[in-house]
Scaffold this motif. Structure first.
Motif, PDB file in Angstrom:
ATOM      1  N   ILE A   1       4.570   3.363   6.993  1.00 48.20           N
ATOM      2  CA  ILE A   1       5.881   3.293   7.644  1.00 48.20           C
ATOM      3  C   ILE A   1       6.978   3.052   6.615  1.00 48.20           C
TER       4      ILE A   1
ATOM      5  N   ALA B   1       7.770   6.214   4.947  1.00 46.19           N
ATOM      6  CA  ALA B   1       8.582   7.079   5.811  1.00 46.19           C
ATOM      7  C   ALA B   1      10.048   6.660   5.756  1.00 46.19           C
TER       8      ALA B   1
ATOM      9  N   LEU C   1      10.823   8.760  14.261  1.00 51.09           N
ATOM     10  CA  LEU C   1       9.566   8.116  13.942  1.00 51.09           C
ATOM     11  C   LEU C   1       8.828   7.785  15.233  1.00 51.09           C
TER      12      LEU C   1
END
Length: 240
Positions: free
Chosen positions: A10, A13, A21
């Motif tokens: 995460i 990202a 997301l």
């Protein structure tokens, strides 16, 4: 994948400045909400679903971020030590949020929603919800279903003040004792279906239903679902 590995994924990202997301986790333990995305200044859409549940950080931390978020969907939320979300979705938080979906929020007793740009709100299976207040001035669609089920009639209260509301879905919820539906002057279509039986209907509950319906006086198209017919018959029997 371990929780630490997922948190690392995460964070990567976030570093890539993703705008949308979608996090789905199935685990035997409670998953902690990834704090690394709270201050992510490019995020537009966030959907989190962790089965059987995930834990949110405190409201003050959630309110400090998400300045660009437009869509938020949270499913299977475990609210640890914060049974009230009266201070999370205030008129000063989530300034760009337009769509909010909350499903299966465990331990959520009271909720207040006042996000300034919110257009769509969906609440589903928040069974221990006791009090609901919605004051978002631009909200156009409100859907509430399978909520309030764990409380008695006298404990449930609802306040809705939404001048731009266009569509209302209110189904599979028990009758609430205190209803305040105000300024629904743009309401076009409404679908209403209370969880009721002939056995648990009394004059006080029927009076509450009458008050709820009076708040829908501007509606153009009204649909009453199955069990609501029982309420109508009871109305006739006692002369409401």
């Amino acid at each position: 994948m371990t929780f630490s590995g997922l948190q690392t994924l995460i964070r990567n990202a976030v570093r890539l400045s993703v705008k949308e997301l979608n996090i789905r986790v199935e685990t035997s333990d409670v998953f902690n909400f990834p704090r690394s995305i709270i201050t992510h200044d490019c995020l537009r859409v966030l959907k989190v679903k962790a089965y059987p549940s995930f834990r949110l950080p405190p409201s003050r931390i959630m309110r400090s971020g998400f300045q660009t978020l437009q869509t938020l969907s949270l499913s299977y939320v475990y609210l640890d030590k914060q049974s009230s979300l009266f201070d999370m979705f205030t008129d000063g938080s989530f300034p760009q949020l337009k769509t909010l979906h909350l499903k299966c929020c465990y331990n959520l007793i009271c909720l207040r929603v006042g996000c300034p740009l919110l257009e769509e709100l969906v609440l589903k299976k928040c069974s221990v919800l006791q009090g609901l207040e919605i004051l978002s001035p631009k909200l156009m669609t409100l859907k509430v279903s399978h909520c309030f089920g764990a409380f008695n009639f006298d404990d449930i209260w609802v306040r809705i003040d939404i001048p731009r509301l266009y569509t209302l879905l209110w189904v599979n919820n028990p009758i609430s004792s205190k209803n305040c539906l105000e300024n629904l002057v743009c309401l076009h279509e409404a679908t209403i279906g209370f969880l009721v039986t002939q056995q648990n209907l009394d004059a006080k509950k029927l009076q509450s239903v009458s008050g709820f319906l009076s708040g829908l006086s501007h509606v153009v198209s009204l649909t009453l679902e199955g069990q609501f017919v029982e309420v109508m018959f009871k109305f006739r029997e006692i002369g409401f």
